[in-house]
Design a protein around this motif. Structure first.
Motif, short mmCIF file in Angstrom:
data_model
loop_
_atom_site.label_atom_id
_atom_site.label_comp_id
_atom_site.label_asym_id
_atom_site.label_seq_id
_atom_site.Cartn_x
_atom_site.Cartn_y
_atom_site.Cartn_z
N GLU A 107 0.83 -1.21 0.00
CA GLU A 107 0.00 0.00 0.00
C GLU A 107 0.86 1.26 0.00
O GLU A 107 0.44 2.30 -0.52
CB GLU A 107 -0.94 0.02 1.21
CG GLU A 107 -2.01 -1.04 1.17
CD GLU A 107 -2.98 -0.85 0.01
OE1 GLU A 107 -3.52 0.28 -0.12
OE2 GLU A 107 -3.18 -1.80 -0.76
N LEU A 108 2.05 1.18 0.59
CA LEU A 108 2.96 2.33 0.64
C LEU A 108 3.90 2.39 -0.55
O LEU A 108 4.78 3.24 -0.61
CB LEU A 108 3.76 2.29 1.94
CG LEU A 108 2.94 2.50 3.22
CD1 LEU A 108 3.81 2.27 4.45
CD2 LEU A 108 2.33 3.89 3.24
N GLY A 109 3.73 1.46 -1.48
CA GLY A 109 4.55 1.47 -2.69
C GLY A 109 5.90 0.78 -2.56
O GLY A 109 6.74 0.90 -3.45
N LEU A 110 6.11 0.06 -1.47
CA LEU A 110 7.36 -0.69 -1.33
C LEU A 110 7.20 -2.03 -2.04
O LEU A 110 6.18 -2.71 -1.87
CB LEU A 110 7.68 -0.94 0.15
CG LEU A 110 8.03 0.29 0.98
CD1 LEU A 110 8.09 -0.07 2.46
CD2 LEU A 110 9.35 0.87 0.53
N PRO A 111 8.17 -2.43 -2.83
CA PRO A 111 8.05 -3.68 -3.58
C PRO A 111 8.36 -4.92 -2.73
O PRO A 111 9.23 -5.72 -3.05
CB PRO A 111 9.07 -3.51 -4.71
CG PRO A 111 10.11 -2.62 -4.13
CD PRO A 111 9.38 -1.70 -3.18
N PHE A 112 7.64 -5.08 -1.64
CA PHE A 112 7.80 -6.22 -0.75
C PHE A 112 6.47 -6.94 -0.69
O PHE A 112 5.45 -6.33 -0.36
CB PHE A 112 8.21 -5.75 0.65
CG PHE A 112 8.34 -6.86 1.66
CD1 PHE A 112 9.42 -7.72 1.62
CD2 PHE A 112 7.39 -7.03 2.65
CE1 PHE A 112 9.54 -8.74 2.56
CE2 PHE A 112 7.49 -8.04 3.59
CZ PHE A 112 8.58 -8.89 3.54
N THR A 113 6.47 -8.22 -1.02
CA THR A 113 5.21 -8.97 -1.03
C THR A 113 5.32 -10.23 -0.18
O THR A 113 6.36 -10.88 -0.13
CB THR A 113 4.79 -9.38 -2.46
OG1 THR A 113 5.85 -10.13 -3.05
CG2 THR A 113 4.50 -8.17 -3.32
N VAL A 114 4.22 -10.52 0.48
CA VAL A 114 4.04 -11.77 1.22
C VAL A 114 2.74 -12.35 0.69
O VAL A 114 1.68 -11.75 0.86
CB VAL A 114 3.97 -11.54 2.74
CG1 VAL A 114 3.80 -12.85 3.48
CG2 VAL A 114 5.21 -10.80 3.23
#
Length: 129
Positions: free
Chosen positions: A91-98
């Protein structure tokens, strides 16, 4: 000296999150090394924020479950909080996914164990000074 401790905690958490990316379903996305380091630091800050704000509320309202399960529900809670962190990062635009609960569950365990080990090392290095 307190600011140094916070910086060390952020770096320790960032390293622990990086280690957790060995789990399929936890991903830093594409980008340069500098971009990935920035993402890791951002996620580490998010984890700190989630643990400071959400975790105490969950523990307070779910204290009966902690007692009944002898604390094992904490593993599930940590997994869900790690999953929440992945969602917030997106949601904050960081390219981190779980991508789901099980990657979050195992990722949270890896982050906890890695942070624990690195904190032991840091305490020994600091006490030698």
């Amino acid at each position: 000296m307190r600011g140094m401790g916070i910086l060390v905690q952020v770096l320790v958490t960032a390293i622990a999150v990086w280690v957790s990316t060995v789990i399929p379903g936890i991903d830093l996305g594409e980008g340069s090394t500098a971009a990935k380091i920035g993402t890791l630091i951002g996620v580490a800050l998010l984890i700190g924020l989630v643990n400071a704000v959400v975790k105490p509320l969950v523990k307070f309202f779910g204290c009966v479950f902690y007692i009944v399960t002898l604390g094992l529900i904490g593993l599930v809670v940590n997994g869900l909080l790690f999953w929440l962190t992945g969602w917030l990062a997106g949601e904050l635009g960081l390219p981190f996914t779980v991508t789901g609960f099980w990657p979050a569950f195992w990722g949270a365990i890896i982050v906890a164990l890695t942070s624990w080990a690195l904190n032991i090392i840091w305490d020994r290095v600091r006490s030698d000074d």
